[in-house]
Design an enzyme around this catalytic site. Structure first.
Site, short mmCIF file in Angstrom:
data_model
loop_
_atom_site.label_atom_id
_atom_site.label_comp_id
_atom_site.label_asym_id
_atom_site.label_seq_id
_atom_site.Cartn_x
_atom_site.Cartn_y
_atom_site.Cartn_z
N HIS A 167 0.83 -1.20 0.00
CA HIS A 167 0.00 0.00 0.00
C HIS A 167 0.87 1.25 0.00
O HIS A 167 1.43 1.64 1.02
CB HIS A 167 -0.93 0.02 1.21
CG HIS A 167 -2.04 1.01 1.10
ND1 HIS A 167 -3.33 0.65 0.77
CD2 HIS A 167 -2.06 2.36 1.26
CE1 HIS A 167 -4.10 1.74 0.74
NE2 HIS A 167 -3.33 2.79 1.03
N HIS A 219 1.22 5.33 -2.25
CA HIS A 219 0.66 6.29 -3.20
C HIS A 219 1.82 7.03 -3.86
O HIS A 219 2.93 7.08 -3.33
CB HIS A 219 -0.23 7.31 -2.49
CG HIS A 219 -1.29 6.71 -1.62
ND1 HIS A 219 -2.40 6.08 -2.12
CD2 HIS A 219 -1.39 6.65 -0.26
CE1 HIS A 219 -3.15 5.65 -1.10
NE2 HIS A 219 -2.55 5.98 0.02
N ARG A 264 -10.77 0.81 -5.55
CA ARG A 264 -10.85 1.22 -4.15
C ARG A 264 -12.04 2.14 -3.92
O ARG A 264 -12.33 3.01 -4.74
CB ARG A 264 -9.57 1.94 -3.75
CG ARG A 264 -9.44 2.17 -2.24
CD ARG A 264 -8.27 3.08 -1.93
NE ARG A 264 -7.86 2.97 -0.52
CZ ARG A 264 -7.19 3.90 0.13
NH1 ARG A 264 -6.85 5.02 -0.48
NH2 ARG A 264 -6.85 3.73 1.39
N HIS A 320 -5.66 -0.62 6.05
CA HIS A 320 -5.25 -0.03 7.33
C HIS A 320 -5.94 -0.64 8.54
O HIS A 320 -6.33 0.06 9.49
CB HIS A 320 -5.49 1.49 7.31
CG HIS A 320 -4.89 2.19 6.13
ND1 HIS A 320 -3.72 1.77 5.52
CD2 HIS A 320 -5.30 3.29 5.43
CE1 HIS A 320 -3.44 2.58 4.50
NE2 HIS A 320 -4.38 3.50 4.42
N ASP A 375 2.09 2.61 3.52
CA ASP A 375 1.22 3.77 3.35
C ASP A 375 2.03 5.02 2.98
O ASP A 375 1.56 6.14 3.16
CB ASP A 375 0.36 4.02 4.60
CG ASP A 375 -0.80 4.96 4.34
OD1 ASP A 375 -1.27 5.02 3.19
OD2 ASP A 375 -1.24 5.65 5.28
N ASN A 413 -2.29 13.18 4.74
CA ASN A 413 -3.41 13.52 5.64
C ASN A 413 -3.16 13.09 7.09
O ASN A 413 -4.09 12.65 7.78
CB ASN A 413 -4.73 12.90 5.14
CG ASN A 413 -5.25 13.59 3.89
OD1 ASN A 413 -5.18 14.81 3.78
ND2 ASN A 413 -5.76 12.81 2.96
#
Length: 291
Positions: A30, A32, A123, A180, A247, A252
């Site tokens: 996971h 980004h 997702r 998560h 992650d 955020n």
């Protein structure tokens, strides 16, 4: 009135090298990517403004740590502009898989293009700051569209929402992965409502869990040991249906940016057994994502 968007902090430039050595073929399930913004401008309708975190930076830290594979998840930062993801998948030459944001209105040609590039999942978010709860009928429609492609659904929920939506998740006729650890309130412990519902979903044999986001769950901060009981309970319950993700680049967040060296070293505490660690990092993601 112009909406004020939260701007994410950048990941650490120099995370410390972890003490734990990863097994060959390890997958970060996971991550980004964002940018370069001169090549991939951010959309006006994004829900937040990410920091620069291109595929080249991701590849550098993965090579340094020993990750040979990863799963790049499309983020609301780039919205429905999947070009950064698609270009990264092609440049990865088989070391990357992708997860897209899919709408029922997306054409068969669009899904075929994603599939050819290496996308293997869609997702959906259930979080207010990422657009709120989606239409469940839309998820059903997308599930039906992606089933012939052999894709999975990734579900991003928080707190006790996993219990609220458990019956719906059971109806989905595709493999499902929960991101998560379902982001439970860790003060409720491993036997709280959320974790109990999550383990029951794992018992169906069609639901996997990403043991990612320990830094998001932690109330005490680095090295995030207060999140260990949650992660351990899931890993021990169904070691064949858990995967690990960093992650990166940690968008955020409300607190300090985590050090990925801390997160990787946490793996050995979550899964002390070497064979189960290979399942977590190598075998399970290879099977689920199709590496």
């Amino acid at each position: 009135m112009t909406k004020t968007l939260k701007t994410s902090a950048p990941p650490l430039d120099e995370p410390r090298s972890p003490a734990m050595q990863l097994p060959p073929g390890s997958c970060d399930a996971h991550v980004h990517i964002f940018g370069p913004f001169d090549r991939y401008p951010l959309p006006d309708d994004r829900s937040f403004t990410p920091a620069l975190a291109p595929e080249s930076a991701l590849r550098r830290w993965h090579e340094r740590f020993g990750f040979e594979r990863c799963v790049i998840v499309q983020s609301q930062g780039h919205g429905y502009d999947h070009q950064p993801l698609l270009d990264a998948l092609r440049s990865g030459a088989g070391r990357y898989k992708g997860v897209a944001l899919v709408r029922p209105t997306d054409s068969d040609a669009t899904l075929a293009r994603y599939d050819e590039a290496g996308v293997c999942g869609a997702r959906f978010h259930f979080l207010a700051h990422l657009g709120g709860r989606p239409d469940l009928n839309a998820i059903r429609e997308v599930a039906a569209r992606i089933k012939p492609l052999g894709w999975h659904l990734a579900i991003h929920v928080a707190g006790d929402d996993i219990a609220e939506h458990a019956d719906f998740i059971r109806t989905l006729d595709v493999p499902v992965v929960i991101d998560h650890m379902a982001r439970p309130d860790i003060s409720s412990g491993p036997d709280g409502v959320a974790l109990t519902a999550l383990r029951r979903l794992m018992d169906t044999g069609r639901v996997w869990v990403k043991l990612s986001g320990a830094d998001r769950l932690s109330k005490t901060g680095a090295p995030f040991h207060d999140a260990l009981p949650i992660a351990r309970s899931l890993a021990a319950h169904a070691p064949e249906r858990v995967m690990w993700g960093s992650d990166w680049p940690h968008v955020n967040l409300h607190g300090p940016m985590p050090d990925d060296g801390d997160l990787v070293d946490l793996i050995s505490s979550i899964v002390p057994d070497e064979g189960d660690r290979r399942l977590l990092l190598v075998d399970n993601p290879a099977q689920f994502f199709g590496f």
